[in-house]
Design a protein around this motif. Sequence first.
Motif, mmCIF file in Angstrom:
data_model
loop_
_atom_site.group_PDB
_atom_site.id
_atom_site.type_symbol
_atom_site.label_atom_id
_atom_site.label_comp_id
_atom_site.label_asym_id
_atom_site.label_seq_id
_atom_site.Cartn_x
_atom_site.Cartn_y
_atom_site.Cartn_z
ATOM 1 N N GLU A 193 -9.855 -2.361 0.878
ATOM 2 C CA GLU A 193 -9.094 -3.593 1.451
ATOM 3 C C GLU A 193 -9.507 -5.082 0.878
ATOM 4 N N HIS A 230 -2.537 -4.497 1.676
ATOM 5 C CA HIS A 230 -2.641 -4.034 3.024
ATOM 6 C C HIS A 230 -2.050 -5.073 3.948
ATOM 7 N N ILE A 270 -1.922 -0.693 6.596
ATOM 8 C CA ILE A 270 -1.663 -0.505 5.513
ATOM 9 C C ILE A 270 -0.915 0.246 5.079
#
Length: 384
Positions: free
Chosen positions: A343, A291, A6
């Motif tokens: 995410e 992400h 990320i």
Amino acid sequence: RKRPQISPRCAARSASADAGPAAAREPSGVTSAARAMRFKTQFNGYSLAFSPFFEGRLAVTTSQNFGIIGNGQQYVLEMAPNGALVEVARFETADGLYDCCWSEANENVLVSASGDGSVKVWDVNAPPMANPLRSFEEHTHEVYAVHWNQVRRDVFLSASWDDTVKLWSLDQAPPSATKPNKPGSLRTFAEHAYCVYAAVWSPQHADVFATASGDCTLKIWDVRHPHSTLTIPAHEYEILTCDWNKYNDCVIATGGVDKTVKMWDVRNPSRPLATVRGHQYAVRRVKCSPHAENIVYTASYDMTIGMFDWKVAASGAATDPAVRRWGHHTEFAVGLDCSCLREGLLGSCGWDEMAYVWPASGEPMAGGPMGMGPGPGGGPPPPR
């Protein structure tokens, strides 16, 4: 060099969500497994933004009569344990609202872009009579976009159909009886020749931002300089949206009336890194994934949401860069955001008066009960 899973900003936000004061105030509706959720708004949707502090909170901006004439409503929604999106606050305006963004310094403050040329500042926890906290009224035409600085966290931008972009701070004292002509804005950027549809801060550089305009150019600005530092004739027709890549500070995405998304490297702007085709009508919103470096999400006037791998398009291979497509909207899809804290969690809204939240691996229509705000067919919001 191996990329992190990320982006640095997301890692910092995730850590702050796990510990500290914000964690103690996390909405109770957040569950361990993301699920699809939906909410019926009273007016036509224009913008959706996930909170950078609370995993289960988002804002939805709406306008009556498709934003042509009428009132506006700024919603604040939270994810409930039963799989519904629940309204926790709603702010009414006399003119339509086109965009919103959350403060990066105060988890309860958000900003709305208004059709009357004003920029409204709201406090979710303040009593009704205290809102709006501020109303900045310097633009001479509709304000179409707002964006908060993610690095400095004390300033934000507004982009308007008056062809300008303005820089604001809530710390700036408003005009007073003794200084009635004192400007509320810190600075005005006026180099575009037509409506400015988007202004987006770099997620890694505190003083750098990009603007997208109906004059078919993308401009890069540095607030330390008197003029824009780069102008790219990015599309042949109006550019409606732009967003920075969260992993490469030199890469930016643009989308517009020509139905494409283009990826640009500001160090070599003579040609795009990639041109992504996959929509039948204009691309209204583009978002770079927080992400995954290679993923961009799009919202289009063809009523679909798209997920594309722009590096596949850049390779020149015959492979379709489309990873996923969703067709849950029945009118123009105009609002889109990716959660930085979870995410793969996406949100969209459209002119069909619907807002959706769903995991990128699933389907928006596979959710639980539909939330509904006050108005025809809806009840009052739950107690706060």
